[in-house]
Design a protein around this motif. Structure first.
Motif, PDB file in Angstrom:
ATOM      1  N   MET A  84      19.646  26.631  30.580  1.00 58.19           N
ATOM      2  CA  MET A  84      19.994  27.138  29.253  1.00 58.19           C
ATOM      3  C   MET A  84      18.808  27.858  28.607  1.00 58.19           C
ATOM      4  O   MET A  84      18.708  27.968  27.394  1.00 58.19           O
ATOM      5  CB  MET A  84      20.463  25.982  28.370  1.00 58.19           C
ATOM      6  N   VAL A  85      17.920  28.361  29.449  1.00 61.90           N
ATOM      7  CA  VAL A  85      16.739  29.099  28.989  1.00 61.90           C
ATOM      8  C   VAL A  85      17.004  30.594  29.135  1.00 61.90           C
ATOM      9  O   VAL A  85      17.490  31.044  30.187  1.00 61.90           O
ATOM     10  CB  VAL A  85      15.496  28.680  29.802  1.00 61.90           C
ATOM     11  N   GLN A  86      16.673  31.373  28.112  1.00 60.37           N
ATOM     12  CA  GLN A  86      16.931  32.811  28.139  1.00 60.37           C
ATOM     13  C   GLN A  86      15.887  33.561  28.950  1.00 60.37           C
ATOM     14  O   GLN A  86      16.211  34.441  29.750  1.00 60.37           O
ATOM     15  CB  GLN A  86      16.968  33.370  26.718  1.00 60.37           C
ATOM     16  N   ASN A  87      14.627  33.272  28.729  1.00 57.32           N
ATOM     17  CA  ASN A  87      13.525  33.966  29.390  1.00 57.32           C
ATOM     18  C   ASN A  87      12.739  32.962  30.223  1.00 57.32           C
ATOM     19  O   ASN A  87      12.261  31.959  29.693  1.00 57.32           O
ATOM     20  CB  ASN A  87      12.613  34.634  28.361  1.00 57.32           C
ATOM     21  N   TRP A  88      12.611  33.227  31.503  1.00 54.42           N
ATOM     22  CA  TRP A  88      12.039  32.229  32.386  1.00 54.42           C
ATOM     23  C   TRP A  88      11.309  32.876  33.564  1.00 54.42           C
ATOM     24  O   TRP A  88      11.461  34.067  33.844  1.00 54.42           O
ATOM     25  CB  TRP A  88      13.123  31.291  32.920  1.00 54.42           C
ATOM     26  N   GLU A  89      10.538  32.035  34.233  1.00 57.51           N
ATOM     27  CA  GLU A  89       9.880  32.424  35.478  1.00 57.51           C
ATOM     28  C   GLU A  89      10.002  31.272  36.460  1.00 57.51           C
ATOM     29  O   GLU A  89       9.739  30.121  36.110  1.00 57.51           O
ATOM     30  CB  GLU A  89       8.417  32.779  35.265  1.00 57.51           C
ATOM     31  N   LEU A  90      10.392  31.605  37.673  1.00 56.91           N
ATOM     32  CA  LEU A  90      10.503  30.619  38.745  1.00 56.91           C
ATOM     33  C   LEU A  90       9.506  30.993  39.831  1.00 56.91           C
ATOM     34  O   LEU A  90       9.559  32.105  40.383  1.00 56.91           O
ATOM     35  CB  LEU A  90      11.926  30.599  39.309  1.00 56.91           C
ATOM     36  N   ILE A  91       8.602  30.085  40.136  1.00 52.96           N
ATOM     37  CA  ILE A  91       7.625  30.296  41.203  1.00 52.96           C
ATOM     38  C   ILE A  91       7.968  29.346  42.341  1.00 52.96           C
ATOM     39  O   ILE A  91       8.035  28.129  42.155  1.00 52.96           O
ATOM     40  CB  ILE A  91       6.190  30.060  40.711  1.00 52.96           C
ATOM     41  N   VAL A  92       8.185  29.910  43.513  1.00 55.17           N
ATOM     42  CA  VAL A  92       8.585  29.126  44.682  1.00 55.17           C
ATOM     43  C   VAL A  92       7.493  29.218  45.736  1.00 55.17           C
ATOM     44  O   VAL A  92       7.087  30.314  46.136  1.00 55.17           O
ATOM     45  CB  VAL A  92       9.926  29.624  45.260  1.00 55.17           C
TER      46      VAL A  92
END
Length: 325
Positions: A84-92
């Motif tokens: 439910m987050v609008q602006n995000w970053e996912l680091i894998v």
């Protein structure tokens, strides 16, 4: 400051407050545990808190292996909590490695999808999905007309109406892509997927330089809230180990709750796609060197036999002519 130094309790409280305030600018302060996966993975029994897995996926103390380096394997890992987050970053943090030197595959995909835990033909997950797929394709035997080498990273946004075409490596539906030599390296490989203000940016850290290199940036990408993060991988006639070491999810700016709820009804779409490439049949593989050698040898034998036959025929005709005279 002199008075504060005489009061150690007051000084300590102010120091803690300052450190906490400074930490707000640190990336780690925004990491959300419910969407992250870091060691130790296991909770009670074989379960992973906030995550599900299926297929050939195996959980060890150091990594989550989606597929082993074995033919015809498929596995995936999915977050249980809607984002439910609008602006995000996912680091894998991931690793792809195997015994193959020239032939290997197939690859893995990172997902932000409405559907979860549904096996399918798109690197182990559902086709005609709704959401975003970041595809890390390692299949070394090209499937059609390309202007790039493998491994290759690409993005696809789907509203449930598009099919991923393996025969063309998805090039007719991809937003953008880049080559990325992440396979069989001895150091950590990372990919960053950043979605902020309808801009999708994918970067990599795969050269052991501890710095991000932008793969591509695409504006006008509409993604709803309420979807799930996941990873999946598959092997076919070719294979590799596909390992996940960590998911780290960061909220890049505060989310307005009402806006987040309203964005749940957005249909995934992208303003721009790369120009589709015309489909052509794959070029049939050429003959091996052994086949070519035997064909040439047979040709030489036929040529020599024909020469000998010609000489014998000529001599026989000549002898016949002498007898007539």
């Amino acid at each position: 400051m002199q008075n504060l130094s005489k009061n150690p309790i007051c000084f300590t409280l102010i120091l803690i407050l300052c450190l906490k305030t400074n930490a707000q600018t640190d990336h780690d302060s925004y990491m959300k545990r419910e969407h992250s996966l870091v060691k130790p993975y296991q909770g009670a029994g074989i379960a992973i808190p906030f995550w599900d897995f299926y297929g050939s996926t195996m959980v060890s103390t150091n990594y989550v292996r989606l597929t082993a380096d074995i033919q015809s394997r498929s596995g995936s890992l999915w977050n249980q909590v809607q984002c439910m987050v609008q602006n995000w970053e996912l680091i894998v943090q991931f690793k792809v490695h195997g015994k193959g030197k020239e032939l290997f595959g197939d690859g893995l995909a990172l997902w932000y999808s409405k559907e979860r835990m549904i096996p399918g033909p798109v690197f182990g997950s559902k086709d005609y999905f709704s959401g975003l797929a970041i595809i890390l394709d390692t299949y070394s035997n090209h499937n059609g007309p390309h202007n790039h080498q493998h491994p290759y990273i690409s993005a696809m946004v789907n509203n449930g109406s598009l099919s991923y075409d393996h025969d063309r490596d998805g090039t007719h539906t991809q937003l953008a892509g880049c080559e990325a030599k992440f396979r069989n390296v001895d150091y950590d490989t990372l990919i960053s997927i950043r979605y902020e203000n309808d801009v999708l940016t994918v970067s990599t850290d795969i050269e052991n330089k501890n710095e991000w290199k932008q793969c591509f940036r695409v504006e006008g990408v509409k993604l709803p809230t309420g979807y799930y993060f996941g990873a999946s991988a598959t092997t076919g006639d070719l294979s590799d180990n596909h390992d996940i070491y960590a998911f780290r999810f960061y909220e890049t700016s505060p989310t307005n709750v009402q806006n987040a709820v309203n964005r749940m009804s957005i249909i995934p779409e992208a303003a721009l796609f790369e120009a589709p490439r015309p489909r052509t049949d794959d070029v049939k593989p050429g003959m091996s060197n052994i086949k070519i050698f035997f064909i040439l040898l047979l040709g030489m034998i036929v040529a020599v036999a024909a020469t000998i036959f010609g000489i014998m025929y000529y001599q026989q005709r000549k002898e016949s002519s002498r007898k007539l005279w």
